[in-house]
Design a protein around this motif. Structure first.
Motif, mmCIF file in Angstrom:
data_model
loop_
_atom_site.group_PDB
_atom_site.id
_atom_site.type_symbol
_atom_site.label_atom_id
_atom_site.label_comp_id
_atom_site.label_asym_id
_atom_site.label_seq_id
_atom_site.Cartn_x
_atom_site.Cartn_y
_atom_site.Cartn_z
ATOM 1 N N LEU A 15 0.759 -1.276 0.152
ATOM 2 C CA LEU A 15 0.065 0.007 0.029
ATOM 3 C C LEU A 15 1.016 1.295 0.175
ATOM 4 O O LEU A 15 0.488 2.279 -0.787
ATOM 5 C CB LEU A 15 -0.984 0.056 1.259
ATOM 6 C CG LEU A 15 -1.607 1.497 1.646
ATOM 7 C CD1 LEU A 15 -2.859 1.338 0.284
ATOM 8 C CD2 LEU A 15 -2.487 1.056 2.717
ATOM 9 N N ALA A 16 1.913 1.108 0.783
ATOM 10 C CA ALA A 16 3.012 2.437 0.949
ATOM 11 C C ALA A 16 3.535 2.769 -0.470
ATOM 12 O O ALA A 16 3.600 3.830 -0.901
ATOM 13 C CB ALA A 16 3.936 2.338 1.878
ATOM 14 N N SER A 17 3.871 1.519 -1.076
ATOM 15 C CA SER A 17 4.627 1.682 -2.256
ATOM 16 C C SER A 17 3.520 2.351 -3.297
ATOM 17 O O SER A 17 3.909 2.998 -4.240
ATOM 18 C CB SER A 17 5.390 0.397 -2.779
ATOM 19 O OG SER A 17 5.408 0.484 -4.125
ATOM 20 N N ASP A 18 2.436 1.793 -3.511
ATOM 21 C CA ASP A 18 1.247 2.138 -4.474
ATOM 22 C C ASP A 18 1.034 3.727 -4.011
ATOM 23 O O ASP A 18 0.844 4.415 -5.255
ATOM 24 C CB ASP A 18 0.094 1.441 -4.159
ATOM 25 C CG ASP A 18 0.096 0.117 -4.559
ATOM 26 O OD1 ASP A 18 1.109 -0.417 -5.264
ATOM 27 O OD2 ASP A 18 -0.777 -0.788 -4.006
ATOM 28 N N LEU A 19 0.919 4.173 -2.763
ATOM 29 C CA LEU A 19 0.825 5.553 -2.573
ATOM 30 C C LEU A 19 1.910 6.317 -3.123
ATOM 31 O O LEU A 19 1.644 7.442 -3.751
ATOM 32 C CB LEU A 19 0.504 5.617 -0.920
ATOM 33 C CG LEU A 19 -0.608 5.191 -0.559
ATOM 34 C CD1 LEU A 19 -0.655 5.138 1.146
ATOM 35 C CD2 LEU A 19 -1.906 6.187 -0.766
ATOM 36 N N LEU A 20 3.107 6.021 -2.699
ATOM 37 C CA LEU A 20 4.099 6.702 -3.400
ATOM 38 C C LEU A 20 4.265 6.651 -4.821
ATOM 39 O O LEU A 20 4.365 7.918 -5.466
ATOM 40 C CB LEU A 20 5.650 6.057 -2.936
ATOM 41 C CG LEU A 20 5.750 6.248 -1.233
ATOM 42 C CD1 LEU A 20 6.990 5.519 -1.047
ATOM 43 C CD2 LEU A 20 6.016 7.805 -0.672
ATOM 44 N N ARG A 21 4.018 5.759 -5.622
ATOM 45 C CA ARG A 21 4.053 5.690 -6.981
ATOM 46 C C ARG A 21 2.508 6.485 -7.623
ATOM 47 O O ARG A 21 3.058 6.836 -8.643
ATOM 48 C CB ARG A 21 3.999 4.308 -7.340
ATOM 49 C CG ARG A 21 5.265 3.589 -7.120
ATOM 50 C CD ARG A 21 5.153 1.960 -7.546
ATOM 51 N NE ARG A 21 5.231 2.017 -9.012
ATOM 52 C CZ ARG A 21 6.398 1.909 -9.748
ATOM 53 N NH1 ARG A 21 7.681 1.884 -9.102
ATOM 54 N NH2 ARG A 21 6.203 1.944 -11.005
ATOM 55 N N SER A 22 1.705 6.734 -6.926
ATOM 56 C CA SER A 22 0.769 7.812 -7.315
ATOM 57 C C SER A 22 0.602 9.094 -6.828
ATOM 58 O O SER A 22 -0.242 9.903 -6.910
ATOM 59 C CB SER A 22 -0.694 6.932 -7.093
ATOM 60 O OG SER A 22 -0.717 6.978 -5.520
ATOM 61 N N GLY A 23 1.872 9.211 -6.355
ATOM 62 C CA GLY A 23 2.324 10.732 -6.162
ATOM 63 C C GLY A 23 1.652 11.278 -4.743
ATOM 64 O O GLY A 23 1.544 12.374 -4.401
ATOM 65 N N GLY A 37 8.034 10.779 2.922
ATOM 66 C CA GLY A 37 8.437 10.483 1.560
ATOM 67 C C GLY A 37 7.492 10.901 0.659
ATOM 68 O O GLY A 37 6.306 10.944 0.721
ATOM 69 N N ALA A 38 8.080 11.352 -0.554
ATOM 70 C CA ALA A 38 7.303 11.394 -2.020
ATOM 71 C C ALA A 38 8.377 11.132 -2.979
ATOM 72 O O ALA A 38 9.600 11.107 -2.844
ATOM 73 C CB ALA A 38 6.993 12.801 -1.969
ATOM 74 N N ASP A 39 7.856 10.806 -4.160
ATOM 75 C CA ASP A 39 8.509 10.435 -5.270
ATOM 76 C C ASP A 39 9.431 11.631 -5.544
ATOM 77 O O ASP A 39 8.553 12.999 -5.853
ATOM 78 C CB ASP A 39 7.387 9.939 -6.410
ATOM 79 C CG ASP A 39 8.193 9.895 -7.747
ATOM 80 O OD1 ASP A 39 9.500 10.153 -7.964
ATOM 81 O OD2 ASP A 39 7.349 9.451 -8.803
ATOM 82 N N ALA A 40 10.601 11.564 -5.671
ATOM 83 C CA ALA A 40 11.429 12.712 -5.583
ATOM 84 C C ALA A 40 11.557 13.176 -7.156
ATOM 85 O O ALA A 40 11.785 14.568 -7.373
ATOM 86 C CB ALA A 40 12.968 12.268 -5.385
ATOM 87 N N LEU A 41 11.128 12.452 -8.144
ATOM 88 C CA LEU A 41 11.078 12.981 -9.534
ATOM 89 C C LEU A 41 10.031 13.693 -9.831
ATOM 90 O O LEU A 41 9.701 14.081 -11.053
ATOM 91 C CB LEU A 41 11.839 12.022 -10.289
ATOM 92 C CG LEU A 41 13.058 11.190 -9.961
ATOM 93 C CD1 LEU A 41 13.467 10.053 -11.027
ATOM 94 C CD2 LEU A 41 14.124 12.341 -9.859
#
Ligand code: AMP
Ligand code: MG
Length: 353
Positions: A15-23, A37-41
């Motif tokens: 779930l954490a990874s899905d959230l990060l990957r969706s911004g 954390g947030a997607d740095a790019l």
């Protein structure tokens, strides 16, 4: 927004990874403090960090990775940094690297360098690996509060502001990472942390300097080498005063300062080392940890500062450590909590009335 607090099961990590990957934002444990954390790019994702923390936009973030391969195309690794990565990564050392345009300005506050770290905490590593993108993450506190070292600290600052906190227990180091600049001549510690100046010097075989603003306030007009050093940080509501000097005088001065302050009607306490709890009985002693083991002081310092606020102290008198080894990072955080206000025990004892 509802804030979920989950133990890092495989499902929670997914779930954490899905959230990060969706911004979206996720708070997660590292060996230093909890990160937000947030997607740095993705600049829109990074912008949410500044909003949730109330962080000034000119204070850059640290980019977290699990593999050095992730830096390909994002920054150049200076030779000294390479040596330090081999010795201290994964671990509590952040290195500044000259960056390319692919790193959003929002991460670096427009600076030509990006700060990079590889955390050693297994939950942080698992999350970074799963998410697959570099993660920009400052400490997961509201700006101006002590950094969080437990999931409960994060919840108290971020409830309703972020979708998920991963609870990995209390952080091991308890203070933020060492930030080191190896891009400009003599390597320079911009922020002291778990990897000490002495450890860096041993590996590099050269002198490492320490930014002047670490143990004193910035002078008027002085430029902060690390933008974060400009801001009021770690300061409890109550006024903190550091008491310096030889051990017996310090204990006498702490008693005197405490009683004088209480008599003046201010709710007061002392911050002392574990070894001195008994000697300071009656002065509302709060345990800083073992003087003989500064790592224990680092581990509990932010929790102690948060408690002081909860308990509503107006005047706080604290012991100090020599600014060596881990003591440098501890005195940097404690000094800033005190706005570098200090008194020599001898002066306190000889002051009239
Ligand atoms: P935090 O995210 O709360 O651990 O703060 C990150 C720290 O790293 C702040 O004190 C920043 O000022 C510092 N930092 C991040 N990037 C840079 C950079 N490119 N140059 C200098 N300091 C930086
Ligand atoms: Mg921070």
């Amino acid at each position: 927004m509802e804030t979920k607090l989950l133990f890092p099961s495989p499902e929670a990590l997914q779930l954490a990874s899905d959230l990060l990957r969706s911004g979206q934002l996720v708070a997660f444990p590292t060996e230093t403090v909890y990160g937000l954390g947030a997607d740095a790019l993705t600049p829109e994702a990074v912008a949410k960090i500044f909003a949730a923390k109330g962080r000034p936009a000119d204070n850059p973030l640290i980019m977290h990775i699990w593999s050095v391969d992730q830096l390909e195309g994002l920054c150049r690794i200076p030779p000294l940094a390479e040596k330090l990565m081999a010795a201290f990564w994964p671990g509590p050392l952040t290195l500044l690297m000259p960056r390319t345009d692919r790193v959003p300005d929002m991460v670096t506050a427009g600076l030509p360098t990006v700060a990079v770290r590889m955390p050693s905490h297994p939950v942080a590593q698992a999350l970074l690996r799963k998410a697959g993108v570099p993660i920009a993450a400052p400490s997961a506190n509201r700006s101006g509060k002590p950094s969080p070292t437990t999931a409960a600290h994060v919840l108290s600052d971020m409830d309703g502001r972020i979708p998920l906190i991963l609870d990995g227990g209390a952080c091991d180091v308890g203070l933020e990472s060492t930030v080191l600049d190896t891009c400009h001549g003599t390597p320079c510690v911009l922020r002291p942390g778990g990897i000490t100046r002495e450890m860096l010097e041993t590996v590099l075989g050269t002198e490492v300097s320490v930014a002047g603003s670490i143990l004193q306030p910035l002078k008027p007009g002085e430029q902060a080498l690390s933008p974060g050093m400009r801001y009021r940080h770690y300061a409890p509501e109550g006024q903190v005063t550091l008491v310096t000097g030889e051990e017996k005088e310090v204990l006498d001065a702490l008693r005197l300062l405490f009683h004088t302050s209480e008599t003046a009607g201010r709710r007061s306490c002392v911050l002392c080392f574990h070894e001195h709890l008994e000697a300071l009985e009656g002065c509302n002693p709060h345990d800083l940890g073992l003087r003989s083991q500064p790592e224990t002081v680092a581990q509990r310092l932010f929790d102690t500062l948060r408690r002081l606020d909860q308990e509503g102290f107006e005047a706080i008198f604290s012991e100090v450590l020599p600014p060596e080894g881990m003591g440098l990072a501890i005195m940097n955080r404690l000094g800033r909590a005190a706005s570098f206000r200090s008194v020599a025990a001898r002066d306190a004892l000889s002051a009239p009335g």
